[in-house]
Design a protein around this motif. Sequence first.
Motif, short mmCIF file in Angstrom:
data_model
loop_
_atom_site.label_atom_id
_atom_site.label_comp_id
_atom_site.label_asym_id
_atom_site.label_seq_id
_atom_site.Cartn_x
_atom_site.Cartn_y
_atom_site.Cartn_z
N TYR A 136 0.84 -1.21 0.00
CA TYR A 136 0.00 0.00 0.00
C TYR A 136 0.87 1.25 0.00
O TYR A 136 0.79 2.09 0.90
N GLY A 138 3.91 1.85 0.83
CA GLY A 138 4.72 2.14 2.00
C GLY A 138 3.91 2.44 3.26
O GLY A 138 4.45 2.73 4.31
N ARG A 240 4.57 13.57 -10.23
CA ARG A 240 3.50 13.22 -11.16
C ARG A 240 2.91 14.47 -11.80
O ARG A 240 2.56 14.47 -12.98
N GLN A 256 3.90 7.12 -6.54
CA GLN A 256 2.79 6.25 -6.91
C GLN A 256 2.62 6.15 -8.42
O GLN A 256 2.48 7.16 -9.09
N THR A 257 2.63 4.93 -8.91
CA THR A 257 2.52 4.59 -10.33
C THR A 257 3.76 5.00 -11.13
O THR A 257 3.84 4.74 -12.31
N ILE A 275 1.24 13.18 -1.07
CA ILE A 275 1.50 11.92 -0.38
C ILE A 275 2.01 10.85 -1.36
O ILE A 275 2.88 10.04 -1.01
N GLN A 276 1.52 10.89 -2.60
CA GLN A 276 1.97 9.89 -3.58
C GLN A 276 3.46 10.05 -3.86
O GLN A 276 4.18 9.09 -4.06
#
Lengths: 331, 256
Positions: A136, A138, A240, A256-257, A275-276
């Motif tokens: 998840y 981290g 991102r 993330q991703t 946060i990502q």
Amino acid sequence: MSVLVWIEQIDGQAVHSSWEVLGKGRELADSLGSPLVALVVGHGVEAVAEEARGYGPDTVLLADDPALERFRLQPYAAALQEAIRRADASVILASATTNGRTLTGLVACQNQAGLAPDAVDLRIEEGKLVAVRSVYSGNILSDIYFDTDQQFASVRPRSFPAPEAGEAQGAIQPLPVPVDEGQVPEKILEVKPADTSEISLTDARIIVSGGRGVAKDPELGFKLVSELADVLGAAVGASRAAVDAGYIPYKHQVGQTGKTVKPDLYIAAGISGAIQHLAGMGQSKVIVAINKDPDAPIFERANYGIVGDLFQVLPALTKEFKKRLGKEEKE
Amino acid sequence: MRTLVCVKRVPATGAKILLTPDEQDIETRFLGFTISPHEECAVEEAIRLVEEHGGRSTVLTLGPPEAAEQLRDALAMGVDEAILLETDGSDWDPVATARALVAAIQAEEAANGPFDLILFGNESADSGGYQVGIRVAHALDRPCVAGIKGLTVQEGQLEARREIPGGWEVYQVPLPGVVTVKEGLNLPRYPSLRGRLRAKKAPIQRLQPELQPGGPAKVRLKVPEEQGVETQILGHGPEAAPQVVAILKQLGLVQP
């Protein structure tokens, strides 16, 4: 019983993160009181086997065959199976590259053995491997306990320090792996090198990243990021937001991703710290943040901060590093 | 050709995640759900291949009854059929998941003919096990290429492009086969309004898989300790540069 580590090579070059796993493997083998075996698979890769001897294995198995020149799942799985038999391996490890994850995934499946993919830590409890996974993004750590004799794990790159190469030890033993080319479903049609001047994000010791803060002149912004990266021998990353806005290609995305990275030094320029993004780089050893907004969340995670405009701060840093690292161009 | 894409309902990213009291699973009551970006690309590719070569596409998932939402998203994008292997919402490990998928795939193939290509995301966005696709390929005895970022199909052969450090490789495998794909393979389309309306009414085949005893590894979860970081603001603007460089040099982080 033994601890077996697959040393990945591409074009005769060992994949650096394999040494991290071999170094950790030495520790695990010592606490199990069993030998450490390295496996090198390829064609004409004696040099990699020789290099492996410097990282503390008791034996290096060398599967050398033209059919094994490049990674193909079926023949490489056959080689790993052969090595497991020969070494009577109970703990089987690889670096969690695409190939390492796939290979351990298939062989664990074939042997109906437990598998901890993408582990971030390993230890021995009661004579068995315990692997820690970060799931998840981290948010959760998961301890994997095995109830099979064979215990497989792939290890996320940079989870362990790379060991120092020492005096060569352990003998190289040839490992014959019969490959019937007619039975191999995969053919490799083409291999194309990309721009090799670029340092891969997951391997980089230092990363300089840019975010939405470059918006007023994205081209110049990432040029300044790249210039600082060049001086430091660093890879270029991005948030991102910067990737989505089209400022820089996806392959640079951290978080993330995108890619999860864990460099020794992470310099975040104009990144607010969603946060990502923090999930993707929060485990960096030292984080330096440059942001105009003193309340940006990135400052809650960074070790050092500079409040300021990246368009001014980055060139100043580049200049200062050049000066202090003795890279100043002669005028 | 027939394409099958397997997806997983996962908590929407970025949310703070809590554990259930027994620490065996995550608390899902307050989370939004989605599929991973890798899988969105897999869905898009399954549709594109059928648009190019003719045939039918199917989407398959294993999950709670609410996972029908994720199937309807895929139907709205243009997938033709959907199958839901309904669970009670408990967590199925990769071994049990792969077994259930394989059983469903075999039943579907026996009834309606083989799938030429089965697509998975490279890894799920939650547990990130990187293995269900490989396990399914192994059980079906089909070749599998993992982590691909480009694919073409012609004359019963699949060409798959994969990134490697410092470049890329093109693999060729005969069909039927299995691939796990990575984000960046394509740009997934937004569902049209018509697609959405169609998906709302489209039938979803619901099956109840049998949970077979799980895989050979046990799990204990914990939430990592908050890492309190003391941020040191070294200054404002470019004047701070010399101090930053001095500290990083002192820490041995940068070398000549």
